[in-house]
Design an enzyme around this catalytic site. Structure first.
Site, short mmCIF file in Angstrom:
data_model
loop_
_atom_site.label_atom_id
_atom_site.label_comp_id
_atom_site.label_asym_id
_atom_site.label_seq_id
_atom_site.Cartn_x
_atom_site.Cartn_y
_atom_site.Cartn_z
N CYS C 8 5.66 10.44 -7.34
CA CYS C 8 4.51 11.05 -7.34
C CYS C 8 4.55 12.27 -6.26
CB CYS C 8 3.30 10.58 -7.61
SG CYS C 8 3.39 9.60 -9.24
N GLY C 36 8.87 13.73 -8.40
CA GLY C 36 8.62 13.07 -9.86
C GLY C 36 8.97 14.21 -10.78
N ASN C 111 -0.73 9.61 -5.30
CA ASN C 111 0.62 9.03 -4.91
C ASN C 111 0.55 7.73 -4.14
OD1 ASN C 111 2.97 10.41 -2.47
ND2 ASN C 111 3.18 9.13 -4.23
N GLY C 112 1.02 6.62 -4.80
CA GLY C 112 1.29 5.43 -4.26
C GLY C 112 1.12 4.32 -5.29
N TYR C 255 15.19 9.67 2.58
CA TYR C 255 15.67 10.25 1.09
C TYR C 255 14.53 10.90 0.16
CZ TYR C 255 16.81 10.16 -3.72
OH TYR C 255 17.03 10.46 -5.11
#
Lengths: 470, 470, 470, 470
Positions: C8, C36, C111-112, C255
């Site tokens: 996300c 995402g 996000n998480g 990454y």
């Protein structure tokens, strides 16, 4: 399928001032929808080009508000609804068919069926290298018009020349950017009429389409006539070669046309009332109630009731929401499935002796289910009356009356049919009585499906070889 | 809109053996489609979970063959068709509503309208921090059931406890993975019946849905009753607190229900025939023909014809292909537009004195158009007869009979209405005569829209404040 | 799947003047799309209500020009792109999640990943009768905020109180009609930054989203910080309870993040160049060319080339047009299928000794295919270099690094992996060297997937039990 | 649009045994997608008929798994991806074009552009009454083949006879039910190669499509050659009339083809590396870093770096997720909008002297934006190098290099262009140096867009008059 289907309806409009031609055409097609429910299409002039929109489905499926809103006002449009005879129901075969050529561009919508389409197509392929994109005889007609246009400047002359080789039933509407042309074959198998809408000229398969948009009826297009209307409203009429005899399809009056239409001068409603009355005189029965099979037997049943003095009543409730594609659960046995569409009105039929009127019997399976359903709902006696003679022969002129082996009346006597459908009595209106009905447009109509005598030579015609008519 | 709309129909099925529950439910909803055409939905048990499919549109739009084929055989399903009162027609408000909770998961389908939904919702929001996802009172009912489930192990007890605070009309179907529960409010405003389909138990808003799938009628669900059926077919019945009085909505018999349904023991068809007969006795007229406005006035017209001896005939052809969203060309004047849906049958009405029967008049605009159309088609006299008393008061219990200021009868005398619609005479069935009809289920039905007297206290209820009922 | 996925990205905007908030949000989400690709959504204030649009698919699939044109100018919007960890990829779980409640309405994008979502959800269900509609831990956070709002008037206070029980990784954006609030968990696992766009305040997961719309970077949101911005641009900052230690996920630098982003003050590009340089110092090799595996190994390969002096070159052409759903013909053997996405550049690699740099190895199957492909294309030697340490432990904080048994490095020694992928040599950047890279934001980042030591206690956490994080 | 577009890619397969021909074709088209992104189509033999599926969109849009699953195994298929030159991007013009005729049925896919399509079409219309359904010159070719088939039994002879009148660029694939025929015009403007896939024969515009599906390269189709392959794998080759000279479009090597393709024996990648090397020798510059504009300048930049010894680096991050239809918010100024697609990598370029390599300049506006973006990101000096000569003349043979007035180099000197794009220096590879590159397939390629000298007489050709080529 144990039902008859008409094959196609057409509508066209031409107006000096740009107007909602496409909207009017869509509205008119709605009232011709009973003539074809497989595809709908409209072609319209737009800034010197011809645009078209066509697809499988009902008029309201294809011409949604958002599709309609994409068309601007314009001056010429034609539309088409379609039922296909031979089952190749694909969007390529939808109409109108637009032909763009450097000599002339036009769109064509067709109701009827050519009986020599195969030979005509092969001829153009082999002599000129013409490539066809559909399996529709309407494209064959279009290519012959182009073929004739190589030799003349006049599209009306080209059409008249093409008519010399076209054999069969065809009520056509052809539009260019600035003309609307109506054509009816020399026999006049299918109806076609002309009207006036606030100065614009319109053509339609049936007068109910004129009513629908508030247009006034002017006259029918005559068999063999080519009526060409220009933007300014000028009307020219040409006549094709001599007319052997008129031959309106009698099933237009019996079943196909909408009851509020007037065809070649006669009211479809009145004709059906008369069929019921003649049937009551021909085959009376003692009963408590006269009922029609919805929707095709309703008027004849009312006529029967009026003549016999037996009260008219309702035997079935028809579910209006069952679409073409709805599939019943597999566990619902076939006998029960008929309830989904036609549920018997127990409170009305229980314990009653019923005269049940329908317009025709094709294979007999539906009639058998209907009779069984009424018996299960408590009906005491069921006297079936059919407002047309038995089908004995196929139709080559644009309806799907099948080859003889599939027609129950070709294979069984009336008594055998009665047993098959399990009615207490069964009678058909005789061809002699049908011919006495003065509301049938003229003495000479086409009743080939009953008599095997057709207004055109059909020897050599096979149902299988036939093209897609419309 | 100058039409009345019912608000919702429900159907449910539970079977010991996995079967085409979803197919049956879709088929049954088809015959309840007249109760709601805005959205359709089905919830079904699948491997211990409850899956649902719902969307705006007709049953055949939402449950296409490809959608139906995605459901495997299962043991429990409920379905719903919906018309929304307050206009917020969006897919979130479609039903059934599925509630997943670690204590219990269930789906709920609702026909009716709560009159205290707003207060109940606010209460749950503020006391417990409940978040609502729809503006539908069905979600309020679901949350109260969960709320009660915190205190008991039995969903039937939780429902009975919730019923103590739910005020209004509700015929509910509730399914878990292994139960199907039918609930009818204490007044019994809306119908709900129970049937047997080859061993499976089914519930439906109307008996025509049972006929449709070949199920047998067992009994009606009683007002205030909770009927809980387990997978093995065991039936438990609980009764909510004492019933003050029964109060089936009389408009179910007059218009909403399908004519082939039997509600609380009485035939809708027979009731409508009787309304026509009483109307003929109450207000006779000299005429050549009795016609019904399609489709709502047909049976009462037949009753009127039977009583008066005047022949029954057809005045209008209704176009079955006009969808909800079809938009007429703007140039078609409003008066002409009515022809698109109802075209007068000139051959039938020209020169005639007509008794025209309809079920009700809301705003009067449609009646005025219909009368004008008949006059233009050549009718000599038009005597309008209405098979129910005038609407004077709003409905709070699940129909869209509007606030008084929009009801023509609240603002005008009958003579003023007659002038407005330009009929030669106009009469309504009196409330006194309506109450004499023995086919009305029991002496005490709800006729609040005519009398202003309701079976529940509606003081403080405003149409505006109301939630989405169903 | 033998690939890592981030879970996300979020973006939000608040502006005093109505502007194209939704357009900016869609544009910003485009540059966060790498975080995402499963669903995209935007919520925006509209006339005092919060509207949202979300669906499965890429940003350009969901936010077509016609969808964007339906949003008017507005003052607040938040958006979200999502990759789901646990495979339940359905539209219900798409974000932002809108919560409508009579106390407050808000939308939330997350996000998480919470590690105690299950327990928190069960608690609210059982104590208060709360019903959840998704399997998303974002809904759990939303419900806790409502729960806290029952006790306070301030949403910022409610958020701070809720943070006391929320355990895990969360970078949140929360909008009401007139506020935009950014929240980052106390550890700071996931990035979150703040910018200025012509006076409007924006927040984004990464700075590349600011660049994308022409906004200026202001600062990062601090771990444990709640930043609340009002319509007039006033900024309030609250701090949650004491921060144990910072712990940015090191894989953001290796990454996940886009190479042009700056996270917590450090350039992702520079960090990756450094990783390549350290790797070249740590494990040099004789070779003709250094190549990166597209797209994840490109920067580290450039760093390796710069440090080693060996020329940088291209080994593979990546097909940009292969979508997620494209299915290769079954007859194309698995080994050949890799060519469809990564075709070796024969002219570049034939006869060469190649150093091939990638960011990580998960299961090893992709690496094995890539090495085989290069050999078939004529490469003489292949020396694989990985710019991160081997994965030995799962991630609980919002990435899909799997349970240990699926990680090749947990099961095999480096030499065994080398044999499995058939490289001539294989080396991983050591954790010790990774920690020396000064571009990593601070000495204390989360490298639990390499070391098994996490900034939060994960005992009792099971991958299976976990909720949908994001 | 300030970009060049190639026009179309083709692929075909014929196999003795029925196999996933359509799946292979879709997979192959994916790797030819860079040659055309507007429409995709496949025609395949199915039980003696030719079925086709084509639509606007990318290969993955048109050939979804569900569409692919509708095709059974078959023996012959051809496919096509398309970019249209003249803007009439509609589905009717998508290819392959299927021609059904009683003599022969075939499908045709075309890469190239006829320069006499208009005259040929008019001729067939006027002499034979042929009706065209597209504005595509591929249909003109198809009709000429039918026209020749009226005189011969051999489709190969008919094709050779048609080639006598076809003037322009055309690489064709033609399939019947049992043959696959590849045709390349006498000049050989566009590439076309032949391969073997486990016994099946395949043809493709570029060798990368062979790699993609695991096929082995056999040979190129020669200019003027007709290669006909039967089901059993027999290969026949006919040669059209004498070949004046070869003339592969040099822009295939510079930009159009994929870098991993081998065209007429030479590696595209190597050719581009050489262009960069020659450019470095021709116009050296002092700089810190050599960067390519993604994606078209990458290889030439690598060649420049290798030759100059200046390190190769990355200047821009390209967003792979921006689709064709994405519309930026109107408030994002044009200068900022370029960031959405190409964001400068500040950490890499800040303070640097940069050599920026691109393949060409058309109108110059994109180059100007890119230079400005780099300056704003902190670049100290920008030296622009173009790996081809300036465009001075239009292309008539299937690319969209425009009429001269739209080409910046036709209107401005190189110094004026440098000022316009605001670079510190600007140099183009000279035509003389381009001709020295030994990797260009042969000394005689078509470089008409640089020199104005074309392999065919183009006098009388106007861009406006041209048909849709492909």
């Amino acid at each position: 399928m144990d039902e008859l289907h008409e094959e196609c309806g057409v509508f066209g409009i031409i107006s000096a001032q740009p107007c909602e031609c496409v909207g009017y055409t869509a509205a008119a097609l709605l009232s011709l929808q009973h003539r074809g429910q497989e595809s709908a299409g409209i072609a319209a002039e737009a800034d010197g080009r011809i645009l078209s929109q066509k697809d499988l489905g009902l008029v309201t499926d294809v011409f949604t508000p958002s599709v309609l809103s994409q068309f601007k006002n314009n001056k010429v449009a034609i539309g088409h609804v379609r039922y296909s005879t031979t089952g190749s129901n694909n969007v390529e075969n939808a109409q109108p068919i637009v032909t763009n050529h450097s000599i002339i561009s036009f769109a064509l919508a067709h109701n009827g069926n050519l009986i020599n389409a195969s030979a005509l197509r092969r001829n153009l392929e082999r002599s000129n290298g013409i490539v066809f994109h559909t399996t529709n005889d309407s494209e064959v007609i279009s290519m012959y018009i182009i073929h004739e246009m190589l030799k003349t400047d006049s599209i009306e002359v080209a059409i008249r020349n093409a008519m010399k080789v076209l054999k069969g039933a065809y009520s056509l509407l052809i539009m260019t950017n600035d003309k609307l042309i109506a054509v009816r074959d020399q026999i006049g198998f299918r109806p076609l009429c002309m009207g006036n809408l606030d100065g614009a000229t319109v053509f339609a398969s049936e007068t109910c389409a004129l009513d629908n948009i508030g247009a006034e009826f002017i006259r029918d297009v005559a068999p063999g006539e080519i009526v060409s209307v220009s933007l300014n409203g000028n009307v020219e009429s040409l006549q094709a070669d001599s007319v052997p005899q008129r031959g309106l399809c009698v099933f237009e009056m019996i079943y196909f046309a909408r009851q509020d239409s007037i065809i070649d001068g006669e009211s479809v409603y009145n004709a059906r009332i008369q069929m019921g009355k003649f049937l009551a005189m021909q085959n009376p029965a003692e009963a408590d109630i006269v009922c029609g099979v919805p929707d095709s037997g309703i008027e004849a049943a009312q006529g029967y009731a009026q003549q016999s003095g037996i009260p008219y009543g309702t035997a079935f409730v028809k579910n209006r929401y069952i679409g073409r594609s709805f599939i019943a659960p597999s566990q619902i046995a076939r006998e029960k499935a008929v309830h989904m569409k036609l549920n018997p009105l127990r409170a009305s039929v229980k314990g009653k002796r019923i005269i049940l009127v329908d317009d025709s019997i094709v294979r007999g399976t539906t009639s058998a289910q209907i009779v069984r359903t009424l018996r299960n709902a408590g009906a005491k006696e069921i006297h079936m009356r059919i407002s047309s003679p038995p089908f004995l022969y196929p139709c080559y002129f644009g309806t799907d009356i099948d080859s003889s082996e599939n027609l129950i009346a070709f294979n069984k006597s009336i008594e055998e049919i009665r047993k098959f459908i399990d009615a207490d009595s069964l009678e058909f209106l005789s061809l002699a009585n049908l011919q006495k009905i003065k509301q049938l447009p003229q003495t000479s109509f086409c009743s080939g499906c009953f008599s095997g005598t057709y207004p055109l030579d059909v020897s050599g015609c096979s149902m299988k070889e036939q093209f897609e008519g419309c």
